[in-house]
Design a protein around this motif. Structure first.
Motif, PDB file in Angstrom:
ATOM      1  N   ALA A  57      25.257  23.766  -8.187  1.00 46.47           N
ATOM      2  CA  ALA A  57      24.580  22.998  -7.146  1.00 46.47           C
ATOM      3  C   ALA A  57      23.265  22.424  -7.656  1.00 46.47           C
ATOM      4  O   ALA A  57      22.876  21.299  -7.302  1.00 46.47           O
ATOM      5  CB  ALA A  57      24.334  23.878  -5.923  1.00 46.47           C
ATOM      6  N   LEU A  58      22.592  23.185  -8.517  1.00 44.92           N
ATOM      7  CA  LEU A  58      21.282  22.767  -9.010  1.00 44.92           C
ATOM      8  C   LEU A  58      21.345  21.905 -10.266  1.00 44.92           C
ATOM      9  O   LEU A  58      20.491  21.041 -10.468  1.00 44.92           O
ATOM     10  CB  LEU A  58      20.421  24.007  -9.302  1.00 44.92           C
ATOM     11  CG  LEU A  58      20.055  24.877  -8.102  1.00 44.92           C
ATOM     12  CD1 LEU A  58      19.381  26.161  -8.577  1.00 44.92           C
ATOM     13  CD2 LEU A  58      19.153  24.127  -7.143  1.00 44.92           C
ATOM     14  N   GLY A  59      22.338  22.163 -11.123  1.00 44.24           N
ATOM     15  CA  GLY A  59      22.328  21.525 -12.433  1.00 44.24           C
ATOM     16  C   GLY A  59      23.498  20.643 -12.786  1.00 44.24           C
ATOM     17  O   GLY A  59      23.426  19.871 -13.750  1.00 44.24           O
ATOM     18  N   ALA A  60      24.605  20.731 -12.064  1.00 44.91           N
ATOM     19  CA  ALA A  60      25.767  19.896 -12.369  1.00 44.91           C
ATOM     20  C   ALA A  60      25.474  18.438 -12.010  1.00 44.91           C
ATOM     21  O   ALA A  60      24.520  18.129 -11.298  1.00 44.91           O
ATOM     22  CB  ALA A  60      26.998  20.388 -11.616  1.00 44.91           C
ATOM     23  N   PHE A  61      26.318  17.545 -12.524  1.00 44.83           N
ATOM     24  CA  PHE A  61      26.197  16.133 -12.163  1.00 44.83           C
ATOM     25  C   PHE A  61      27.073  15.878 -10.942  1.00 44.83           C
ATOM     26  O   PHE A  61      28.276  16.135 -10.959  1.00 44.83           O
ATOM     27  CB  PHE A  61      26.623  15.229 -13.315  1.00 44.83           C
ATOM     28  CG  PHE A  61      26.393  13.770 -13.035  1.00 44.83           C
ATOM     29  CD1 PHE A  61      25.196  13.173 -13.404  1.00 44.83           C
ATOM     30  CD2 PHE A  61      27.350  13.000 -12.395  1.00 44.83           C
ATOM     31  CE1 PHE A  61      24.956  11.831 -13.131  1.00 44.83           C
ATOM     32  CE2 PHE A  61      27.130  11.664 -12.117  1.00 44.83           C
ATOM     33  CZ  PHE A  61      25.932  11.078 -12.486  1.00 44.83           C
ATOM     34  N   TRP A  62      26.455  15.343  -9.899  1.00 45.23           N
ATOM     35  CA  TRP A  62      27.157  15.080  -8.644  1.00 45.23           C
ATOM     36  C   TRP A  62      27.147  13.578  -8.364  1.00 45.23           C
ATOM     37  O   TRP A  62      26.086  12.992  -8.161  1.00 45.23           O
ATOM     38  CB  TRP A  62      26.488  15.814  -7.487  1.00 45.23           C
ATOM     39  CG  TRP A  62      26.528  17.311  -7.589  1.00 45.23           C
ATOM     40  CD1 TRP A  62      25.627  18.113  -8.216  1.00 45.23           C
ATOM     41  CD2 TRP A  62      27.522  18.170  -7.036  1.00 45.23           C
ATOM     42  NE1 TRP A  62      25.994  19.430  -8.094  1.00 45.23           N
ATOM     43  CE2 TRP A  62      27.161  19.497  -7.378  1.00 45.23           C
ATOM     44  CE3 TRP A  62      28.682  17.958  -6.293  1.00 45.23           C
ATOM     45  CZ2 TRP A  62      27.914  20.601  -6.997  1.00 45.23           C
ATOM     46  CZ3 TRP A  62      29.434  19.069  -5.906  1.00 45.23           C
ATOM     47  CH2 TRP A  62      29.052  20.364  -6.250  1.00 45.23           C
ATOM     48  N   MET A  81      19.844  15.964 -13.541  1.00 47.37           N
ATOM     49  CA  MET A  81      21.270  16.264 -13.678  1.00 47.37           C
ATOM     50  C   MET A  81      21.939  15.450 -14.777  1.00 47.37           C
ATOM     51  O   MET A  81      23.026  15.808 -15.238  1.00 47.37           O
ATOM     52  CB  MET A  81      21.995  16.047 -12.351  1.00 47.37           C
ATOM     53  CG  MET A  81      22.080  14.612 -11.885  1.00 47.37           C
ATOM     54  SD  MET A  81      22.989  14.492 -10.306  1.00 47.37           S
ATOM     55  CE  MET A  81      23.028  12.712 -10.059  1.00 47.37           C
ATOM     56  N   PHE A  82      21.324  14.349 -15.234  1.00 43.09           N
ATOM     57  CA  PHE A  82      21.900  13.556 -16.309  1.00 43.09           C
ATOM     58  C   PHE A  82      21.919  14.318 -17.635  1.00 43.09           C
ATOM     59  O   PHE A  82      22.663  13.966 -18.545  1.00 43.09           O
ATOM     60  CB  PHE A  82      21.127  12.243 -16.474  1.00 43.09           C
ATOM     61  CG  PHE A  82      21.585  11.149 -15.563  1.00 43.09           C
ATOM     62  CD1 PHE A  82      22.518  10.220 -15.980  1.00 43.09           C
ATOM     63  CD2 PHE A  82      21.083  11.061 -14.275  1.00 43.09           C
ATOM     64  CE1 PHE A  82      22.943   9.207 -15.142  1.00 43.09           C
ATOM     65  CE2 PHE A  82      21.503  10.044 -13.421  1.00 43.09           C
ATOM     66  CZ  PHE A  82      22.434   9.122 -13.847  1.00 43.09           C
ATOM     67  N   ILE A  83      21.099  15.375 -17.747  1.00 43.88           N
ATOM     68  CA  ILE A  83      21.067  16.206 -18.941  1.00 43.88           C
ATOM     69  C   ILE A  83      21.514  17.635 -18.643  1.00 43.88           C
ATOM     70  O   ILE A  83      22.276  18.231 -19.406  1.00 43.88           O
ATOM     71  CB  ILE A  83      19.652  16.243 -19.552  1.00 43.88           C
ATOM     72  CG1 ILE A  83      19.310  14.887 -20.166  1.00 43.88           C
ATOM     73  CG2 ILE A  83      19.545  17.334 -20.628  1.00 43.88           C
ATOM     74  CD1 ILE A  83      20.124  14.518 -21.392  1.00 43.88           C
ATOM     75  N   SER A  84      21.078  18.177 -17.505  1.00 43.26           N
ATOM     76  CA  SER A  84      21.333  19.599 -17.213  1.00 43.26           C
ATOM     77  C   SER A  84      22.816  19.926 -17.125  1.00 43.26           C
ATOM     78  O   SER A  84      23.234  21.043 -17.467  1.00 43.26           O
ATOM     79  CB  SER A  84      20.633  20.000 -15.906  1.00 43.26           C
ATOM     80  OG  SER A  84      21.084  19.215 -14.805  1.00 43.26           O
ATOM     81  N   TYR A  85      23.643  18.971 -16.696  1.00 44.03           N
ATOM     82  CA  TYR A  85      25.075  19.239 -16.563  1.00 44.03           C
ATOM     83  C   TYR A  85      25.707  19.638 -17.886  1.00 44.03           C
ATOM     84  O   TYR A  85      26.696  20.380 -17.931  1.00 44.03           O
ATOM     85  CB  TYR A  85      25.808  18.019 -15.990  1.00 44.03           C
ATOM     86  CG  TYR A  85      26.150  16.963 -17.012  1.00 44.03           C
ATOM     87  CD1 TYR A  85      27.399  16.952 -17.634  1.00 44.03           C
ATOM     88  CD2 TYR A  85      25.237  15.974 -17.388  1.00 44.03           C
ATOM     89  CE1 TYR A  85      27.724  15.988 -18.583  1.00 44.03           C
ATOM     90  CE2 TYR A  85      25.547  15.016 -18.315  1.00 44.03           C
ATOM     91  CZ  TYR A  85      26.787  15.022 -18.922  1.00 44.03           C
ATOM     92  OH  TYR A  85      27.108  14.081 -19.872  1.00 44.03           O
ATOM     93  N   MET A 143      30.476  17.666 -12.037  1.00 41.69           N
ATOM     94  CA  MET A 143      30.879  17.411 -13.425  1.00 41.69           C
ATOM     95  C   MET A 143      29.967  18.218 -14.334  1.00 41.69           C
ATOM     96  O   MET A 143      28.741  18.153 -14.220  1.00 41.69           O
ATOM     97  CB  MET A 143      30.786  15.924 -13.737  1.00 41.69           C
ATOM     98  CG  MET A 143      31.453  15.515 -15.057  1.00 41.69           C
ATOM     99  SD  MET A 143      30.305  15.553 -16.447  1.00 41.69           S
ATOM    100  CE  MET A 143      29.291  14.116 -16.101  1.00 41.69           C
ATOM    101  N   ILE A 144      30.581  19.009 -15.227  1.00 37.76           N
ATOM    102  CA  ILE A 144      29.828  19.891 -16.107  1.00 37.76           C
ATOM    103  C   ILE A 144      30.397  19.825 -17.517  1.00 37.76           C
ATOM    104  O   ILE A 144      31.504  19.344 -17.726  1.00 37.76           O
ATOM    105  CB  ILE A 144      29.884  21.360 -15.618  1.00 37.76           C
ATOM    106  CG1 ILE A 144      31.353  21.793 -15.451  1.00 37.76           C
ATOM    107  CG2 ILE A 144      29.107  21.543 -14.324  1.00 37.76           C
ATOM    108  CD1 ILE A 144      31.537  23.275 -15.174  1.00 37.76           C
ATOM    109  N   GLY A 145      29.617  20.322 -18.489  1.00 39.83           N
ATOM    110  CA  GLY A 145      30.114  20.448 -19.853  1.00 39.83           C
ATOM    111  C   GLY A 145      29.433  19.510 -20.831  1.00 39.83           C
ATOM    112  O   GLY A 145      28.943  18.443 -20.458  1.00 39.83           O
ATOM    113  N   ALA A 146      29.430  19.919 -22.093  1.00 41.36           N
ATOM    114  CA  ALA A 146      28.778  19.151 -23.154  1.00 41.36           C
ATOM    115  C   ALA A 146      29.702  18.129 -23.802  1.00 41.36           C
ATOM    116  O   ALA A 146      29.363  17.558 -24.835  1.00 41.36           O
ATOM    117  CB  ALA A 146      28.248  20.105 -24.228  1.00 41.36           C
ATOM    118  N   SER A 147      30.855  17.875 -23.193  1.00 44.27           N
ATOM    119  CA  SER A 147      31.824  16.995 -23.849  1.00 44.27           C
ATOM    120  C   SER A 147      31.358  15.545 -23.918  1.00 44.27           C
ATOM    121  O   SER A 147      31.789  14.796 -24.789  1.00 44.27           O
ATOM    122  CB  SER A 147      33.190  17.080 -23.155  1.00 44.27           C
ATOM    123  OG  SER A 147      33.075  16.828 -21.778  1.00 44.27           O
ATOM    124  N   GLY A 148      30.471  15.112 -23.020  1.00 42.86           N
ATOM    125  CA  GLY A 148      29.925  13.766 -23.137  1.00 42.86           C
ATOM    126  C   GLY A 148      29.153  13.615 -24.433  1.00 42.86           C
ATOM    127  O   GLY A 148      29.321  12.632 -25.166  1.00 42.86           O
TER     128      GLY A 148
END
Length: 219
Positions: A57-62, A81-85, A143-148
């Motif tokens: 809720a706090l760090g994912a990209f929504w 969120m553009f980085i934290s996700y 949306m989460i993860g370092a895949s971007g």
């Protein structure tokens, strides 16, 4: 698979250890600590339980947050969120896959362009992945993860391969083949995961990496 690294001997920066650079291990370490805490909370060993969804809720990209459909929880969330996700993952397997590629390709990128430009590619690819996801996705899931960022390294690597082959008059088909392979892999995993793959973030990250490989991150 042909890579740009077969064209010339690898150049190692003075004093660089054979393994991945420490700053990459630091990034992986931060992601691992976060995942460990969330995993312990999931298993009931760490209070409060349900910490993972609080972190999401706090760090994912929504996408709904970006589009203004919902209000941010804290000031600046729509920027953070553009980085934290990228530091949040859905489990150990998700984290491990991204970490392995990040360490391997990040090491090769560091050898060729140094730490600062590699970090710039990673950060910009994460932002680019989030931006394209936000523009193309219509779902309300996080949306989460370092895949971007990881796909940014893939785009960087393929841009280098393209430039080397074009400069030396070699066939470009191997580059196109690897790009097609990435597309097919995304389609396959999208189907296997029943739509649970943020291909938009992969596309955005890859595009940033490709552009970087043709501009400020050329080697």
């Amino acid at each position: 698979m042909n890579t740009p690294f077969t064209e010339h001997p690898q150049r190692r920066a003075p004093g660089m250890a054979p393994g991945a650079p420490g700053y990459l291990w630091g990034l992986v370490g931060v992601m691992a600590v976060i995942e460990a805490l969330l995993g312990l909370s999931d298993a009931g060993y760490l209070l409060p339980e349900g910490l993972r969804w609080s972190a999401f809720a706090l760090g994912a990209f929504w996408q709904p947050l970006l589009s203004g459909q919902v209000a941010p929880i804290y000031p600046g969330q729509t920027v953070v969120m553009f980085i934290s996700y990228a530091f949040l993952h859905g489990g150990l397997a998700h984290l491990a896959l991204n970490s392995v590629v990040l360490l391997a390709l990040g090491k090769l990128a560091t050898v060729r362009i140094g730490m600062k430009r590699t970090l710039a590619v990673l950060a910009l690819s994460a932002v680019g992945g989030a931006l394209v996801f936000g523009l193309l996705s219509t779902g309300g899931v996080p949306m989460i993860g370092a895949s971007g960022a990881v796909f940014g390294l893939l785009g960087l690597w393929q841009a280098w391969d393209y430039r080397v082959r074009k400069r030396m008059g070699q066939p470009l088909k191997p580059v196109l083949t690897t790009i097609l392979a990435l597309i097919v892999a995304n389609v396959v995993f999208f189907v296997i995961l029943s739509g649970g793959l943020a291909w938009e973030a992969h596309l955005g990250g890859w595009l940033v990496g490709w552009i970087a490989g043709q501009s400020f991150a050329r080697s």
